[in-house]
Design an enzyme around this catalytic site. Sequence first.
Site, PDB file in Angstrom:
ATOM      1  N   ARG A 162     -29.029  17.083  14.487  1.00 11.17           N
ATOM      2  CA  ARG A 162     -27.768  17.317  14.595  1.00 11.17           C
ATOM      3  C   ARG A 162     -26.907  16.463  15.774  1.00 11.17           C
ATOM      4  NH1 ARG A 162     -27.592  23.343  14.319  1.00 11.17           N
ATOM      5  NH2 ARG A 162     -25.300  23.020  14.725  1.00 11.17           N
ATOM      6  N   ARG A 185      -3.546   7.623 -11.040  1.00 13.29           N
ATOM      7  CA  ARG A 185      -4.656   7.671 -12.315  1.00 13.29           C
ATOM      8  C   ARG A 185      -5.982   8.113 -11.384  1.00 13.29           C
ATOM      9  NH1 ARG A 185      -3.792   1.857 -14.842  1.00 13.29           N
ATOM     10  NH2 ARG A 185      -2.510   1.550 -13.135  1.00 13.29           N
ATOM     11  N   ARG A 216     -45.808  38.958  26.446  1.00 17.14           N
ATOM     12  CA  ARG A 216     -46.121  39.648  24.959  1.00 17.14           C
ATOM     13  C   ARG A 216     -46.752  41.158  25.260  1.00 17.14           C
ATOM     14  NH1 ARG A 216     -49.765  34.514  24.226  1.00 17.14           N
ATOM     15  NH2 ARG A 216     -51.741  35.225  25.236  1.00 17.14           N
ATOM     16  N   LYS A 225      -4.455   6.200  -3.598  1.00 16.60           N
ATOM     17  CA  LYS A 225      -5.776   5.377  -4.016  1.00 16.60           C
ATOM     18  C   LYS A 225      -6.050   4.749  -2.863  1.00 16.60           C
ATOM     19  CE  LYS A 225      -4.797   1.768  -6.550  1.00 16.60           C
ATOM     20  NZ  LYS A 225      -4.438   1.090  -7.955  1.00 16.60           N
ATOM     21  N   ASN A 279      -2.991 -11.983 -14.354  1.00 22.48           N
ATOM     22  CA  ASN A 279      -2.242 -11.873 -12.946  1.00 22.48           C
ATOM     23  C   ASN A 279      -3.079 -10.995 -12.055  1.00 22.48           C
ATOM     24  OD1 ASN A 279      -0.545 -12.068 -10.603  1.00 22.48           O
ATOM     25  ND2 ASN A 279       0.309 -10.528 -11.339  1.00 22.48           N
ATOM     26  N   GLN A 335       8.210   1.603   2.941  1.00 24.24           N
ATOM     27  CA  GLN A 335       9.085   1.681   1.753  1.00 24.24           C
ATOM     28  C   GLN A 335       9.285   3.151   1.347  1.00 24.24           C
ATOM     29  OE1 GLN A 335       6.927   0.325  -1.640  1.00 24.24           O
ATOM     30  NE2 GLN A 335       8.782  -0.120  -3.037  1.00 24.24           N
ATOM     31  N   ALA A 365       0.870  -1.157   0.061  1.00 21.37           N
ATOM     32  CA  ALA A 365       0.159   0.079   0.044  1.00 21.37           C
ATOM     33  C   ALA A 365       0.740   1.353  -0.008  1.00 21.37           C
ATOM     34  CB  ALA A 365      -0.889  -0.028   1.235  1.00 21.37           C
ATOM     35  N   ALA A 366       1.892   1.139  -0.746  1.00 20.33           N
ATOM     36  CA  ALA A 366       2.897   2.407  -0.612  1.00 20.33           C
ATOM     37  C   ALA A 366       2.760   3.229  -1.734  1.00 20.33           C
ATOM     38  CB  ALA A 366       4.280   1.908  -0.404  1.00 20.33           C
ATOM     39  N   ASN A 396      -8.129   1.105 -10.789  1.00 20.79           N
ATOM     40  CA  ASN A 396      -7.095   2.079 -11.045  1.00 20.79           C
ATOM     41  C   ASN A 396      -7.545   3.540 -11.443  1.00 20.79           C
ATOM     42  OD1 ASN A 396      -4.887   0.065 -11.100  1.00 20.79           O
ATOM     43  ND2 ASN A 396      -5.694  -0.957 -13.031  1.00 20.79           N
TER      44      ASN A 396
END
Length: 459
Positions: free
Chosen positions: A336, A17, A443, A24, A172, A75, A11-12, A230
């Site tokens: 909320r 794209r 009032r 990604k 692959n 990495q 996941a490095a 991708n």
Amino acid sequence: MKRKLLALVLAAGKGTRFKSDKIKVLHPMLGKSMVHLVVDCMFALRPETVYVVVGHQKEEVMQEEYSKPVEFIYQKKQMGTAHAVLAAKKIFRSHKEKDLLVINGDLTLIRPETLKSMIKQHQKDGNTMTFLSAEMDDPTGFGRVTYHKNGLIRIFEEKDSTPSQRRIKEVNVGVYLFKIESLLKALPEISNKNIKGEFYLTDIIEVMSKGDGRVGVCKVPVEQEIVGINDRYQLAKAVEILRQRKIMALAASGVTIYDPSTTWIDLDVKIGRDTVIYSSVVLEGKTKIGQGCQLYPFVHVRDSRIGHQAKILTSTMIEESTIERGAQVGPFTHLRPKSIVKAGAKIGNFVEMKNTVFGRGSKAGHLSYLGDCDIKDNVNIGAGTIACNYDGEKKHKTIIDEGAFIGSGTELVAPVKIGKDSYVGAGSTITKNVSPGALAVSRSKQVEKPGWGKKKRKK
Ligand code: UD1
Ligand code: CA
């Protein structure tokens, strides 16, 4: 004997794209990032440890809330998938007798069952390595699998392949299982002499099938498990598959979903049986919905809890809030964060609530703003009641005690407390506390000018 298993998620990479500031594998699919989904799939295989190779935006990948602890390997430069595995070489030296499953961080649709059968085949056949392949109608973007004399198997990346290789449909997938001892021996033989100038992990298949290693290919039926993600269009298509799976699982567990094509339910959402969901409902995050509830069209819930038998009417939004058993909310209500609607209470048309406890059996039927309120049981909030909770600098609290009756069009200027069983006359602006059992009216007196209308019209 069964060999022990380790798992490594790659996941490095950046995922260029995607054209995104975010890498990604951090993009979400139904409330979970891609890397999170892949890590979850790894845990389902019960390996000793799940390692994740991180590089780009490593802090963010490391901060994900994985279901169990994960080990990270850094990495520094992304020089290819083999280079990513090499980054973990030191660690694997002390695990030579085990197997390592390596998986690309974007393979979010693969089911653990598919990988389990791959592991089984690998161990039964005593393979040095086994990889997953699949026949794709459209193999674009994938590495193609080629078979040669003497059992040699090679993968050609799309960019490096000839037009005739590109016609090959066996691809692959991006999942590999290795005997760690053999992996460590073969890795240094991989070069980066290819168009991208990267160290391809796929080249290890050639190295191992050429030598005395035994390389197994585990062919999987495509069945929507192998989708290359991708770009963002492929992401949308993959999300669609996950969405359908989630809805099918809920339906199988006893939830009625009238219109699966317009219903969005995040992967972590839990729903009890006999709950009915109408069209165009969106349920996100860690939402939990009880049994026998009804969610009408255009209900949007995020990170909230809804108790059994609650009814959420059309076009209602609920965020980080709790709705207790049998309560009714909506239509057109906005709850909320930190709103708690207690059992049997009713919140109706065009009511906005924030950081408020709304007591059992209490009602606010129409057009109100209730912010920072503590409303006890059996209170009636008239139409158009406004809790004036903000003085421009600070927020203040409004407390309304049990059984109080707030007339329509009232402004409650906080901080203020309305006593038990008291009444507030319609149209009042309340700035002082109201005693229990009292009637408060504030009032100005009505004045009348006889004949005024007639005179005006004559002019
Ligand atoms: C890879 C395979 C290809 C296969 C496809 C399936 C290689 C050389 N090719 O191609 O045969 O069909 O996956 O999707 O492996 N990564 C790192 N460090 C790096 C480079 C990549 O961690 O230095 C990670 C990426 O983050 C990604 C994974 O490895 O999660 C795969 O990399 P990617 O660039 O997507 O490989 P593909 O070109 O798709
Ligand atoms: Ca890829």
